[in-house]
Design a protein around this motif. Structure first.
Motif, PDB file in Angstrom:
ATOM      1  N   ALA A  40      64.890  -7.982  25.367  1.00 58.76           N
ATOM      2  CA  ALA A  40      64.661  -6.669  24.773  1.00 58.76           C
ATOM      3  C   ALA A  40      65.969  -5.988  24.387  1.00 58.76           C
ATOM      4  N   GLU A  41      65.855  -5.089  23.429  1.00 56.25           N
ATOM      5  CA  GLU A  41      66.970  -4.258  23.021  1.00 56.25           C
ATOM      6  C   GLU A  41      67.350  -3.279  24.143  1.00 56.25           C
ATOM      7  N   THR A  42      68.566  -2.764  24.115  1.00 52.43           N
ATOM      8  CA  THR A  42      68.986  -1.763  25.091  1.00 52.43           C
ATOM      9  C   THR A  42      69.226  -0.401  24.437  1.00 52.43           C
ATOM     10  N   SER A  43      69.775  -0.400  23.235  1.00 54.06           N
ATOM     11  CA  SER A  43      70.076   0.848  22.534  1.00 54.06           C
ATOM     12  C   SER A  43      70.372   0.511  21.082  1.00 54.06           C
ATOM     13  N   SER A  54      70.637  -6.196  20.630  1.00 59.75           N
ATOM     14  CA  SER A  54      70.796  -4.851  20.073  1.00 59.75           C
ATOM     15  C   SER A  54      71.832  -4.855  18.954  1.00 59.75           C
ATOM     16  N   GLU A 220      68.203   6.202  19.866  1.00 58.57           N
ATOM     17  CA  GLU A 220      66.837   6.006  19.377  1.00 58.57           C
ATOM     18  C   GLU A 220      66.722   6.333  17.890  1.00 58.57           C
ATOM     19  N   TRP A 233      58.787   1.360  16.025  1.00 57.45           N
ATOM     20  CA  TRP A 233      59.502   0.834  17.183  1.00 57.45           C
ATOM     21  C   TRP A 233      58.704   1.120  18.440  1.00 57.45           C
ATOM     22  N   LYS A 234      58.383   0.059  19.159  1.00 53.45           N
ATOM     23  CA  LYS A 234      57.779   0.176  20.475  1.00 53.45           C
ATOM     24  C   LYS A 234      58.734  -0.484  21.447  1.00 53.45           C
ATOM     25  N   ARG A 235      59.370   0.319  22.269  1.00 60.19           N
ATOM     26  CA  ARG A 235      60.476  -0.145  23.106  1.00 60.19           C
ATOM     27  C   ARG A 235      60.112  -1.423  23.883  1.00 60.19           C
ATOM     28  N   SER A 236      61.038  -2.380  23.841  1.00 59.86           N
ATOM     29  CA  SER A 236      60.915  -3.653  24.569  1.00 59.86           C
ATOM     30  C   SER A 236      59.685  -4.455  24.142  1.00 59.86           C
ATOM     31  N   ILE A 239      60.063  -4.205  17.090  1.00 58.81           N
ATOM     32  CA  ILE A 239      60.992  -3.438  16.268  1.00 58.81           C
ATOM     33  C   ILE A 239      60.721  -3.776  14.813  1.00 58.81           C
TER      34      ILE A 239
END
Length: 605
Positions: A40-43, A54, A220, A233-236, A239
């Protein structure tokens, strides 16, 4: 009569809606490139991110002044937002960039309805953000190592006085000369400093008003001048990047390497087409290898980036594309990564850290007990080569003929080292203890995915063989990264990828001032630091190679990192993906590939 008018109006409205619906349905489907990340992305804030995934996302949103030519071999830089290659002083201490006029940021509420042009001050501001203590930049070491005049002092003053970082205070090392020109000045020569300005995930331009508008939530809300902007975008989980409608006219103009007929044909076919070639990039986060692989087979993903090792024998037995995939028109692309997979020892940890002979012996013994060949064969599906030093392939300073203890598997020598330095079983329970008699237990941090579990099994087997207990602390990758940067982990296994074709980025893993940034082990040896600084000042050549060799020998001797392998990636692409290729120093490859929507199945999109 009024009822008739209302009915007529309603009918007209319904007819207009129906027509619009038909028009929407009959219109061309957006070209969407779909693929998956395993992590997953971090930032999405360049000042905050250090992880590969990321960085990959933001590389399509932000733009650096320079870029690497996509198809060029050997790799070379060219202007991106810069009007030309920068002026570089003879002593490699002064760098002057001129930005092309007429480049604009993507529309955003922060601009209050105005079109916002990219100017030189945006680069000055964006680089300064890495020095601002508020953002805790994990990339600061790259700039502080280069010694931009006055910036570290400005940061130190903000910390000492506990005041906000003063962006408006002039410093000699980073100045705007006019609306489109900025200059960087360094205390010491840096022959390869320009590489940093081809990394949009690091030196990409942000607008100050956007950062101030979103504040702590800037990660974000990435707003750049690049070919894409953040859509859904739905975190983790997922994207989506959409084509930036305000992106300037940039045409495909790549020169394929000699002898590569496929890419030469692509270069001819795509020449003159406006970038990006796709309308949307859809990235799913699929941590487990099996569903990630099945999603490609089921045509829910257009490319399989770095096919999971456990499926290598099915997808490309003996490194040849499987006949069933070949019949489907799948393209296979195999290439070495400029990276290294390591397990680090926390050098400040009371059990595995320290520079005393018995602590060094413990780390070297553990390293000697790791069966890397078995790891490559059983866990990595043959998709790696044993590493002999931290420096990865495709980077200046890498020597494919170099051989060291780092590549040895020798449990007998490991046991002898442990016995010699007092790491023996003192209480008769079958497990080795520390020299002072206290229990010896290794804590290895890991992730909850299948490959990590297999690596853990191998670690357990290898440590059992030399009588050392090991336990595993499992958490999601972003959580481990946060704990690692804070120095809270005893051991962790990670990969490190080069963003530029130079070995410095790998030696930076051991440079003392980089503790908590690239140097997760927190190794700090004066002799190594001096060699690292020496090589960074020298131009490429025999003297620099000699200093780099001496530095990597110290890393091998003190073993803050057990370097496992350099990975080989094999990507697969379905036949409706056009122009697929990879340059390991170009993360945002999406803008150079095309999709045939008529051939692409729409399921799962």
């Amino acid at each position: 009569m009024k009822r008739l008018l209302r009915s007529a109006a309603l009918a007209a409205c319904l007819l207009a809606t129906a027509v619009a619906g038909v028009a929407q349905t009959d219109g061309p489907a957006p070209k969407t490139l779909r693929y998956a990340f395993p992590i997953a992305e971090t930032s999405f804030d360049p000042a905050a991110i250090t992880d590969l995934y990321s960085r990959t996302v933001v590389s399509g949103i932000f733009e650096a002044p320079l870029e690497f030519a996509f198809l060029a071999r050997p790799v070379r830089m060219r202007p991106n937002t810069a009007a030309a290659m920068p002026e570089v002083s003879a002593d490699f201490r002064s760098f002057t960039f001129r930005i092309k006029p007429g480049i604009y940021f993507a529309d955003d509420p922060a601009f209050k309805g105005r079109k916002r042009e990219l100017v030189a001050e945006d680069y000055v501001y964006s680089i300064k953000r890495h020095y601002d203590p508020r953002w805790k930049s994990g990339n600061l070491y790259l700039l502080e190592g280069a010694k931009l005049l006055g910036l570290s002092e400005l940061r130190a003053r903000a910390i000492k006085e506990r005041k906000p970082f003063d962006y408006d205070r002039p410093v000699e090392g980073l100045r705007t000369l006019d609306r489109y020109t900025f200059q960087v000045k360094l205390a010491d020569p840096s022959p390869r400093f320009l590489y940093n300005f081809a990394d949009s995930s690091f030196t990409g331009a942000l607008a100050r008003e956007v950062v101030e508008f979103y504040g702590d939530r800037i990660g974000e809300h990435p707003v750049g001048t690049g070919p894409f902007k953040l859509g859904a975008w739905k975190r983790s989980s997922r994207i989506e990047l959409d084509r930036n409608p305000g992106y300037r006219s940039v045409l495909y103009d790549e020169e394929a390497p000699a002898g590569d007929e496929r890419l030469q044909a692509v270069a001819r076919e795509f020449k003159g087409r406006r970038l990006p070639l796709v309308d949307r990039v859809q990235i799913s986060i699929i941590e487990e290898p099996q569903p990630r692989w099945l999603s490609f087979l089921n045509e829910e993903q257009d490319i399989a980036e770095n096919v999971p090792a456990e499926f290598a024998g099915v997808a490309f037995p003996n490194n040849e594309l499987a006949p069933n995939l070949a019949k489907r028109g799948v393209l296979m692309l195999r290439y070495p990564r400029s990276d290294v997979a390591v397990s680090y020892f926390g050098m400040e940890h009371p059990v595995v850290g320290g520079y005393e002979p018995h602590k060094v012996a413990l780390r070297r013994a553990i390293a000697l007990a790791i069966d890397v060949e078995r790891e490559i064969r059983l866990v990595r599906g043959g998709q790696a080569i044993p590493a002999q030093s931290p420096i990865g392939p495709e980077a200046w300073g890498y020597d494919p003929a170099y051989k060291s203890e780092m590549g040895d598997y020798d449990p007998a020598r490991a046991k002898a080292l442990l016995d010699m330095h007092g790491w023996i079983d003192r209480d008769g329970d079958g497990w080795r203890d520390q020299p002072d008699g206290s229990p010896l237990v290794l804590e290895y941090s890991t992730q909850p995915d299948q490959q990590s579990r297999k690596l853990n099994e191998l670690w357990k087997k290898n440590m059992d063989a030399i009588g050392i207990r090991i336990v595993f602390k499992t958490a999601k990758w972003p959580e481990q990264l946060k704990a690692s940067r804070a120095g809270k982990l005893m051991m962790w296994g990670v990969g490190w990828s080069a963003g530029q074709p130079d070995g410095d980025t790998f030696l930076a893993l051991g440079y003392g001032p980089n503790r908590g940034q690239s140097n997760h082990a927190r190794f700090d040896l004066p002799a190594f630091n001096a060699l690292y600084e020496k090589q960074s000042l020298l131009p490429d050549g025999p003297q620099r190679q000699e200093a780099m060799d001496a530095a990597k020998k110290l890393m091998i001797a003190y073993m803050p990192y057990k370097v496992h392998v350099h990975r080989i990636w094999t990507d697969l692409a379905h036949p409706w993906v056009g122009g697929y290729s990879r340059n390991i120093f170009v993360r945002e490859f999406w803008k150079y590939v095309d999709i045939d929507p008529a051939a692409q199945p729409r399921r799962g999109s």
